[in-house]
Design an enzyme around this catalytic site. Structure first.
Site, PDB file in Angstrom:
ATOM      1  N   ASP A  58      33.865  93.431 167.247  1.00 47.85           N
ATOM      2  CA  ASP A  58      33.426  92.752 168.471  1.00 47.85           C
ATOM      3  C   ASP A  58      31.900  92.738 168.525  1.00 47.85           C
ATOM      4  OD1 ASP A  58      35.389  92.316 171.232  1.00 47.85           O
ATOM      5  OD2 ASP A  58      33.233  91.936 171.375  1.00 47.85           O
ATOM      6  N   GLY A  63      33.303  90.688 175.432  1.00 44.75           N
ATOM      7  CA  GLY A  63      34.123  91.899 175.386  1.00 44.75           C
ATOM      8  C   GLY A  63      33.339  93.075 175.951  1.00 44.75           C
ATOM      9  N   ASP A  83      29.057  90.375 164.817  1.00 44.06           N
ATOM     10  CA  ASP A  83      29.496  89.027 165.142  1.00 44.06           C
ATOM     11  C   ASP A  83      30.443  88.558 164.032  1.00 44.06           C
ATOM     12  OD1 ASP A  83      28.035  86.522 166.925  1.00 44.06           O
ATOM     13  OD2 ASP A  83      29.403  86.028 165.276  1.00 44.06           O
ATOM     14  N   VAL A  84      31.547  87.940 164.408  1.00 48.40           N
ATOM     15  CA  VAL A  84      32.540  87.542 163.402  1.00 48.40           C
ATOM     16  C   VAL A  84      31.955  86.528 162.412  1.00 48.40           C
ATOM     17  CG1 VAL A  84      33.585  85.700 164.828  1.00 48.40           C
ATOM     18  CG2 VAL A  84      34.954  86.829 163.061  1.00 48.40           C
ATOM     19  N   ARG A 132      41.899  86.678 150.420  1.00 49.57           N
ATOM     20  CA  ARG A 132      41.638  87.745 149.444  1.00 49.57           C
ATOM     21  C   ARG A 132      42.681  88.859 149.547  1.00 49.57           C
ATOM     22  NH1 ARG A 132      39.023  92.264 150.660  1.00 49.57           N
ATOM     23  NH2 ARG A 132      37.749  91.451 152.343  1.00 49.57           N
ATOM     24  N   TYR A 171      34.593  74.236 173.569  1.00 53.71           N
ATOM     25  CA  TYR A 171      35.731  75.139 173.429  1.00 53.71           C
ATOM     26  C   TYR A 171      36.948  74.390 172.869  1.00 53.71           C
ATOM     27  CZ  TYR A 171      39.073  78.812 174.774  1.00 53.71           C
ATOM     28  OH  TYR A 171      40.034  79.798 174.774  1.00 53.71           O
ATOM     29  N   LYS A 175      38.428  74.963 169.132  1.00 49.85           N
ATOM     30  CA  LYS A 175      39.773  75.495 168.896  1.00 49.85           C
ATOM     31  C   LYS A 175      40.603  74.501 168.076  1.00 49.85           C
ATOM     32  CE  LYS A 175      39.872  79.554 171.079  1.00 49.85           C
ATOM     33  NZ  LYS A 175      40.093  80.820 170.349  1.00 49.85           N
ATOM     34  N   TYR A 185      44.037  76.131 155.210  1.00 49.25           N
ATOM     35  CA  TYR A 185      44.209  77.315 154.349  1.00 49.25           C
ATOM     36  C   TYR A 185      45.681  77.544 154.024  1.00 49.25           C
ATOM     37  CZ  TYR A 185      39.520  79.082 153.677  1.00 49.25           C
ATOM     38  OH  TYR A 185      38.227  79.225 153.244  1.00 49.25           O
TER      39      TYR A 185
END
Ligand code: UDP
Length: 341
Positions: A58, A63, A83-84, A132, A171, A175, A185
């Protein structure tokens, strides 16, 4: 270790009763992005109780550390502040949940680019990890992919009615891109992706403060403090509100069950309620003397929202159990304690 609020304690126990004997994640490694957020933290709690090794990622943009501080020191819990979109680790994960994103309309409109990147570049990062590690990976998508839906209740095969350049597009379109990338993928590399389209969810840990506040949490906070309850527009727009334990169990089933690879599934409560009804109900439950006031409508606010959940019931045997009245009472009890503390 910090003690959990009694409502959260009891709700977690109830979820475990629903999932009694489930060992799908026992001893397995799970990455939850956005793990300190509203839904992410409920998932971390449930996964740990079911015996998983949990990594919570997170950046604390929306959050809160408070949501997971009771887990610090747990031997199977690890918190990574990052950060993702910058996520680079070589660890092995059996399961991944990508839940990192701002989700409150007022908040994501203040941070539109960050919101777009969490769902595009962020999705790419976690999908590469899943590829992976050969993990099962769940994307927490949204009913917002349907925009201002013209088919109600809305089934998954409805393509949506979204303004691609409107204030909510950062947003909605992010999404939609995220879903398309997950499906790419799946098709190109055979990654075991699952997509949940989450409809409005509420309960303990839903933020009520500033731009993070959603209708349910904000109205409860206003009612408890005796402030005006602020309804945008005529209040005849609808939403369908799902209590957080129902949603958490639904997400868990989406993550772990066979037969949902490459599938997109609506998760939500099919009871449709107007915002006026919600305001009245909260006023009654809290015994509040607050006035209900009407403010100007917000642009592109979807008029009706209600899920068709037949696919979730068919594939997962899932349907919500907690009534709106019960869920609101539990949320009020939690927020009251939080405000008083
Ligand atoms: N809403 C409102 N007053 C508020 C916050 C929200 O009337 O203070 C309305 C909002 O315009 C929308 C509905 O409540 O029609 C649900 O808003 P929320 O922010 O909870 O989530 P959304 O479903 O729009 O993503």
């Amino acid at each position: 270790m910090k003690r959990l609020d009694p409502v959260l304690e009891e709700d977690t126990k109830r979820m475990l009763v629903d999932l009694e004997g489930d060992s799908a994640v026992e001893g397995r490694s799970v990455l939850v992005t956005g793990g300190a957020g509203f839904l992410g933290s409920w998932l971390c709690d449930l996964l740990l109780k079911l015996g998983a090794q949990v990594t919570c990622l997170d950046n604390f943009s929306s959050g809160r550390l408070d949501n997971v501080s009771h887990l610090l020191g747990h031997e199977r819990f690890r918190l990574v502040k990052q950060d993702v979109t910058r996520f680079e680790r070589n660890d092995k994960y059996d399961f991944i949940v990508h839940a990192a994103s701002r989700a409150s309309p007022e908040d994501y409109q203040i941070h539109p680019i960050e919101t777009m990147l969490a769902n595009s570049l962020g999705s790419l990062k976690v999908l590469e990890v899943a590829r992976r590690c050969d993990s099962k990976i769940l994307y927490t998508s949204t009913s917002e992919v349907y925009g201002d839906a013209k088919v109600i209740p809305t089934p998954e095969d409805y393509w949506g009615n979204v303004n691609p350049i409107g204030p909510r597009s950062c947003y909605d379109e992010a999404k939609r891109f995220g879903e398309a990338l997950f499906m790419s993928y799946y098709r190109k590399y055979g990654v075991d992706v699952r997509i949940a389209r989450i409809f409005n969810t509420y309960g303990p840990r839903l933020r009520e403060d500033s731009a993070y506040g959603r209708a349910v949490s904000r109205f409860i906070s206003q009612a408890l403090r005796g402030d005006d309850i602020t309804v945008y527009g005529d209040g005849e727009q609808t939403r369908s509100f799902c209590y957080v334990t129902d949603m958490t169990v639904g997400l868990y089933l989406m993550l772990t069950r066979e037969g949902v690879k490459g599938q997109v599934v609506n998760l939500g409560n099919p009871r449709e309620t107007t915002i006026n009804e919600l305001a009245e109900l909260i006023k009654r439950i809290t015994n509040s003397r607050s006035r209900i006031v009407h403010l100007p409508p917000v642009p592109d606010d979807p008029r009706r929202r209600c899920p068709d959940i037949s696919r979730a019931t068919e594939l997962l045997g899932w349907r919500p159990r907690v009534s709106l009245e019960d869920g609101l009472r539990r949320t009020v009890e939690w927020l009251k304690r939080k405000i008083e503390s």
